[in-house]
Write a protein that holds these residues in place. Structure first.
Motif, PDB file in Angstrom:
ATOM      1  N   ASP B  56       0.839  -1.186   0.000  1.00  8.44           N
ATOM      2  CA  ASP B  56       0.000   0.000   0.000  1.00  8.44           C
ATOM      3  C   ASP B  56       0.874   1.236   0.000  1.00  8.44           C
ATOM      4  O   ASP B  56       1.784   1.362   0.812  1.00  8.44           O
ATOM      5  CB  ASP B  56      -0.899   0.005   1.233  1.00  8.44           C
ATOM      6  CG  ASP B  56      -1.600   1.336   1.395  1.00  8.44           C
ATOM      7  OD1 ASP B  56      -2.342   1.696   0.478  1.00  8.44           O
ATOM      8  OD2 ASP B  56      -1.354   2.017   2.408  1.00  8.44           O
ATOM      9  N   ALA B  57       0.575   2.150  -0.913  1.00  9.01           N
ATOM     10  CA  ALA B  57       1.411   3.335  -1.048  1.00  9.01           C
ATOM     11  C   ALA B  57       0.851   4.527  -0.300  1.00  9.01           C
ATOM     12  O   ALA B  57       1.510   5.533  -0.134  1.00  9.01           O
ATOM     13  CB  ALA B  57       1.567   3.674  -2.526  1.00  9.01           C
ATOM     14  N   SER B  58      -0.388   4.438   0.166  1.00  8.22           N
ATOM     15  CA  SER B  58      -1.053   5.630   0.688  1.00  8.22           C
ATOM     16  C   SER B  58      -0.979   5.749   2.202  1.00  8.22           C
ATOM     17  O   SER B  58      -1.120   6.823   2.755  1.00  8.22           O
ATOM     18  CB  SER B  58      -2.523   5.620   0.273  1.00  8.22           C
ATOM     19  OG  SER B  58      -3.178   4.525   0.870  1.00  8.22           O
ATOM     20  N   LEU B  60      -3.169   4.711   4.096  1.00  2.00           N
ATOM     21  CA  LEU B  60      -4.538   4.843   4.595  1.00  2.00           C
ATOM     22  C   LEU B  60      -5.014   3.506   5.152  1.00  2.00           C
ATOM     23  O   LEU B  60      -4.496   2.451   4.802  1.00  2.00           O
ATOM     24  CB  LEU B  60      -5.474   5.280   3.459  1.00  2.00           C
ATOM     25  CG  LEU B  60      -5.180   6.634   2.825  1.00  2.00           C
ATOM     26  CD1 LEU B  60      -6.047   6.837   1.590  1.00  2.00           C
ATOM     27  CD2 LEU B  60      -5.444   7.746   3.836  1.00  2.00           C
ATOM     28  N   ARG B  65     -18.260   2.911   5.152  1.00  2.47           N
ATOM     29  CA  ARG B  65     -18.973   3.984   4.470  1.00  2.47           C
ATOM     30  C   ARG B  65     -20.464   3.686   4.546  1.00  2.47           C
ATOM     31  O   ARG B  65     -20.865   2.522   4.582  1.00  2.47           O
ATOM     32  CB  ARG B  65     -18.487   4.013   3.013  1.00  2.47           C
ATOM     33  CG  ARG B  65     -19.258   4.873   2.105  1.00  2.47           C
ATOM     34  CD  ARG B  65     -18.805   4.673   0.670  1.00  2.47           C
ATOM     35  NE  ARG B  65     -17.423   5.080   0.455  1.00  2.47           N
ATOM     36  CZ  ARG B  65     -16.694   4.685  -0.578  1.00  2.47           C
ATOM     37  NH1 ARG B  65     -17.195   3.855  -1.460  1.00  2.47           N
ATOM     38  NH2 ARG B  65     -15.461   5.112  -0.727  1.00  2.47           N
ATOM     39  N   HIS B  70     -25.717   5.019  -5.218  1.00  2.00           N
ATOM     40  CA  HIS B  70     -25.305   6.128  -6.076  1.00  2.00           C
ATOM     41  C   HIS B  70     -25.465   5.728  -7.538  1.00  2.00           C
ATOM     42  O   HIS B  70     -24.740   6.186  -8.400  1.00  2.00           O
ATOM     43  CB  HIS B  70     -23.840   6.481  -5.811  1.00  2.00           C
ATOM     44  CG  HIS B  70     -23.557   6.883  -4.398  1.00  2.00           C
ATOM     45  ND1 HIS B  70     -23.912   8.111  -3.911  1.00  2.00           N
ATOM     46  CD2 HIS B  70     -22.971   6.220  -3.376  1.00  2.00           C
ATOM     47  CE1 HIS B  70     -23.548   8.189  -2.630  1.00  2.00           C
ATOM     48  NE2 HIS B  70     -22.984   7.050  -2.288  1.00  2.00           N
ATOM     49  N   GLU B  73     -25.792   8.248 -10.547  1.00  5.50           N
ATOM     50  CA  GLU B  73     -24.978   9.449 -10.505  1.00  5.50           C
ATOM     51  C   GLU B  73     -24.136   9.702 -11.743  1.00  5.50           C
ATOM     52  O   GLU B  73     -24.022  10.816 -12.213  1.00  5.50           O
ATOM     53  CB  GLU B  73     -24.055   9.320  -9.314  1.00  5.50           C
ATOM     54  CG  GLU B  73     -23.923  10.592  -8.556  1.00  5.50           C
ATOM     55  CD  GLU B  73     -23.221  10.297  -7.264  1.00  5.50           C
ATOM     56  OE1 GLU B  73     -21.999  10.230  -7.314  1.00  5.50           O
ATOM     57  OE2 GLU B  73     -23.898  10.104  -6.256  1.00  5.50           O
ATOM     58  N   LEU B  74     -23.506   8.664 -12.254  1.00  2.38           N
ATOM     59  CA  LEU B  74     -22.517   8.858 -13.314  1.00  2.38           C
ATOM     60  C   LEU B  74     -23.090   8.696 -14.707  1.00  2.38           C
ATOM     61  O   LEU B  74     -22.828   9.476 -15.595  1.00  2.38           O
ATOM     62  CB  LEU B  74     -21.384   7.851 -13.135  1.00  2.38           C
ATOM     63  CG  LEU B  74     -20.321   8.242 -12.130  1.00  2.38           C
ATOM     64  CD1 LEU B  74     -19.360   7.094 -11.956  1.00  2.38           C
ATOM     65  CD2 LEU B  74     -19.573   9.470 -12.613  1.00  2.38           C
ATOM     66  N   ALA B  75     -23.853   7.646 -14.880  1.00  2.00           N
ATOM     67  CA  ALA B  75     -24.378   7.352 -16.204  1.00  2.00           C
ATOM     68  C   ALA B  75     -25.604   6.471 -16.035  1.00  2.00           C
ATOM     69  O   ALA B  75     -25.680   5.677 -15.102  1.00  2.00           O
ATOM     70  CB  ALA B  75     -23.322   6.624 -17.028  1.00  2.00           C
ATOM     71  N   GLN B  83     -22.285   1.389 -24.427  1.00  2.00           N
ATOM     72  CA  GLN B  83     -20.844   1.165 -24.580  1.00  2.00           C
ATOM     73  C   GLN B  83     -20.526  -0.260 -25.031  1.00  2.00           C
ATOM     74  O   GLN B  83     -19.434  -0.524 -25.504  1.00  2.00           O
ATOM     75  CB  GLN B  83     -20.124   1.417 -23.240  1.00  2.00           C
ATOM     76  CG  GLN B  83     -20.316   2.797 -22.687  1.00  2.00           C
ATOM     77  CD  GLN B  83     -19.899   3.839 -23.696  1.00  2.00           C
ATOM     78  OE1 GLN B  83     -18.832   3.745 -24.288  1.00  2.00           O
ATOM     79  NE2 GLN B  83     -20.745   4.814 -23.912  1.00  2.00           N
ATOM     80  N   PRO B  85     -20.304  -3.669 -27.105  1.00  2.00           N
ATOM     81  CA  PRO B  85     -20.274  -3.929 -28.549  1.00  2.00           C
ATOM     82  C   PRO B  85     -21.590  -4.514 -29.061  1.00  2.00           C
ATOM     83  O   PRO B  85     -22.019  -4.208 -30.151  1.00  2.00           O
ATOM     84  CB  PRO B  85     -19.134  -4.930 -28.718  1.00  2.00           C
ATOM     85  CG  PRO B  85     -18.377  -4.943 -27.444  1.00  2.00           C
ATOM     86  CD  PRO B  85     -19.278  -4.428 -26.374  1.00  2.00           C
ATOM     87  N   VAL B  94     -22.788 -11.421 -24.979  1.00  2.00           N
ATOM     88  CA  VAL B  94     -21.431 -11.919 -25.181  1.00  2.00           C
ATOM     89  C   VAL B  94     -21.476 -13.345 -25.726  1.00  2.00           C
ATOM     90  O   VAL B  94     -22.530 -13.988 -25.730  1.00  2.00           O
ATOM     91  CB  VAL B  94     -20.606 -11.890 -23.866  1.00  2.00           C
ATOM     92  CG1 VAL B  94     -20.470 -10.483 -23.340  1.00  2.00           C
ATOM     93  CG2 VAL B  94     -21.234 -12.798 -22.811  1.00  2.00           C
ATOM     94  N   LYS B  95     -20.316 -13.798 -26.151  1.00  2.00           N
ATOM     95  CA  LYS B  95     -20.189 -15.172 -26.636  1.00  2.00           C
ATOM     96  C   LYS B  95     -20.520 -16.137 -25.482  1.00  2.00           C
ATOM     97  O   LYS B  95     -20.146 -15.886 -24.330  1.00  2.00           O
ATOM     98  CB  LYS B  95     -18.733 -15.351 -27.075  1.00  2.00           C
ATOM     99  CG  LYS B  95     -18.428 -16.640 -27.738  1.00  2.00           C
ATOM    100  CD  LYS B  95     -18.684 -16.580 -29.217  1.00  2.00           C
ATOM    101  CE  LYS B  95     -18.331 -17.925 -29.851  1.00  2.00           C
ATOM    102  NZ  LYS B  95     -19.025 -18.124 -31.122  1.00  2.00           N
TER     103      LYS B  95
END
Lengths: 487, 100
Positions: B56-58, B60, B65, B70, B73-75, B83, B85, B94-95
């Motif tokens: 872990d680099a953070s 944290l 939560r 949500h 919210e985005l799409a 999106q 194919p 899908v196959k």
């Protein structure tokens, strides 16, 4: 009237009513039209979309709603999601992909009024150090079009260097913003890991990736970062550390500031002419009262092995999602599902991405993972400790950004190890998770050289102030590459 | 240590990673990876006994939560489907994964 040279200057002109967002955008598009045939900094220029955005910006300004970046045209690296245009990460695999949402940074920049002129070229999935691995053709260095712009954010850096845009977004996994900034003579700033949300940036090495501003001046980079930074619920690795208005307190007194100069940064492989320029730059700090201190970071030569082992391992894992079901070519010859995966990936990925998959899979596979991946992750801890110890002695670590100036197109693609080694001095800071900036420090044979400064975690302000102070002592950033028939 | 890279190893990795390679690509990759990992073997000499990995680099730590939706919210559902194919009856097509 020509395009203002910086965001700060453009803001003044816009605020004074000397220029509108539409006029500014048209000037940027004209400059782009002129340079693109030579440098190919963009995968996609979004002329219609950006003019519509600029019109909206002018409307908002009339209504008194003026964002921090109101009407400023910027480029966005092709591996960062935008609802405008495509988001291909310069890969054939994502040829038809349009993002249904904006990356968090893009949302933030738009909210402050920035307009997006296009998607900047890069190495496929940001894997490379020269932008030659773009599936849409290489970007060329505006200072010498027979040379690479660096990478992987080469399109972003070249677009800023040539004056096509005032600023661009890049990403930096192991130097991908600072390396091209150094090669193109612009400012590239990598924030602390966790400072900027990675949501909407197509993943390469998830423990390393950051989104970065690429600009002409330190002040502009500071302004951009103050908009981009902050905690984001959609990226669990973002930090709650408060964001500062970095651009508002750039003046600093360098008296007594301890600058550590690692002797290993001037070791084997460095071009002596680059070293000379950097020593001159360091003298500037000394003249202003800073104290230069030679330090030793003995693990420096292991930066490339450790970084590439970890980045390729993480990269190969992140690339597993490209399986022809959700992304990629559908018209395949293979009948079975597994053969379809293989065919789609074999056809959709370019050479460096394939190398990532093979190297990463090898480093992670049973029997080899302890010797390669785990050992690299442990040495990363040691590198981080080495930086923590160094920052007890000094305030800033300084040295060259790159070991050389921009190299010739085609000179390293045949030897991937040589390509990796060009990243020798920019992979260390991501491994340590610390912020770093590359600022123009002069020229060797009319090719830019970058000075790199690094600071401890979340000390972006210290970095910007020192870099700005240095920048005030010369005018390298005001020098633009010449547009001639010959280049 | 030896890097143990050979054509057989690279073939196995390509197979594990579901990646088709041409014969030329296989030869080239074997040659390149041998050189790369020989250089990388410099890390083997470092004493890392009792050194933890840095996964872990953070720095944290996990937090809980609130369990809130949500989803819109985005799409929208349609925007996301757009999106893919291929779609069928409001789903991504899908196959077939399983064959009879």
């Amino acid at each position: 009237m020509s395009l203002p040279q910086t965001i700060a200057a453009a803001k003044k002109s816009l605020d004074a009513g000397e220029v509108s967002a539409v006029e500014l955008t048209k000037q940027a598009l004209a400059q782009t039209g002129k340079w693109e045939q030579k440098i190919h900094a963009f995968v996609e220029v979004l002329e219609e979309e950006v003019l519509a955005q600029a019109k909206e910006s002018d409307k908002r300004r009339k209504q008194g709603r003026v964002g921090v970046l109101e009407g400023i045209p910027i480029a966005v690296k092709d591996n960062i999601c935008t609802t405008e245009g495509h988001t291909r990460a310069a890969s054939k695999m994502l040829e038809n992909f349009r993002s249904p949402y904006d990356a968090t940074v893009v949302t933030k920049l738009k909210k402050e009024g920035a307009v997006i002129i296009g998607k900047a070229n890069c190495d496929e999935f940001a894997m490379g150090a020269s932008t030659e691995y773009s599936a849409y053709g290489p970007t060329k260095n505006p200072w010498d079009t027979s040379r690479v712009p660096g990478g992987s954010s080469g399109g972003s850096a070249a677009a800023v260097a040539s004056g096509e845009v005032l600023a661009a977004l890049g990403t930096d996994t192991g130097g991908s913003s600072r390396h091209p900034a150094s090669f193109c003579g612009v400012v590239g700033m990598r924030p602390t890991y966790g400072r900027v949300s990675r949501f909407g940036a197509i993943a390469y090495g998830s423990s390393l990736d950051q989104i970065c501003p690429i600009t002409r001046t330190v002040e502009d980079a500071a302004l951009m970062l103050s908009v981009m930074a902050g905690q984001d619920r959609r990226d669990a690795t973002t930090s709650s550390t408060p964001v500062e208005a970095y651009h508002e307190s750039l003046s600093t007194n360098m008296k007594g500031v301890r600058i550590g100069v690692p002797k290993e940064f001037f070791g084997e492989g460095i071009d002596p002419a680059v070293a000379t320029i950097i020593h001159q730059a360091l003298k500037t700090f000394e003249e202003q009262g800073a104290v230069l201190q030679e330090i030793s970071l003995p693990l420096t030569p292991l930066g490339v092995p450790v970084y590439y082992l970890l980045a390729k391992a993480e990269g190969s894992t992140n690339l597993a999602r490209y399986d022809s079901l959700r992304f990629g070519k559908q018209e395949l010859a293979a009948a079975s599902l597994i053969d379809r995966y293989k065919e789609a990936r074999g056809q959709g990925f370019g050479p460096e991405v394939k190398r990532t998959i093979l190297m990463g899979t090898y480093a992670l596979s049973a029997g080899y993972a302890d010797a390669w991946y785990k050992q690299a992750a442990k040495v990363r801890t040691l590198i981080r400790r080495e930086y923590e110890a160094a920052f007890k002695e000094v305030d800033i670590i300084a040295g060259p950004t790159t070991i050389e100036t921009a190299f010739k197109i085609g000179s390293k693609t045949g030897d991937p190890l040589q390509m990796y080694l060009t990243d020798a001095l920019v992979v260390l800071q991501p491994l340590a998770g610390i912020p770093a900036i590359s600022v123009p420090a002069g020229f060797v044979n009319n090719l830019p050289v970058g000075l790199q400064l690094a600071a401890p975690h979340f000390e972006e302000q210290r970095l910007f102030a020192a870099a700005h102070t240095y920048e005030q002592q010369h005018n390298f950033w005001q020098k633009f590459p010449e547009f001639t028939a010959a280049n | 240590m030896s890097t143990s890279i050979s054509k057989d190893v690279v073939t196995k990795m390509a197979d594990l990673a579901r990646l088709q390679l041409t014969n030329e690509e296989l030869t080239e990759a074997t040659k390149n990876l041998e050189g790369i990992f020989a250089h990388f073997s410099a890390i083997q000499g470092i004493d890392t006994a009792n050194v933890p990995t840095s996964d872990d680099a953070s720095g944290l730590t996990n937090v809980m939560r609130a369990d809130e939706s949500h989803s819109q919210e985005l799409a929208s559902h349609d925007e996301l489907l757009d999106q893919a194919p291929q779609t069928k009856n409001g789903q991504v097509q899908v196959k077939a994964v399983f064959t009879k």
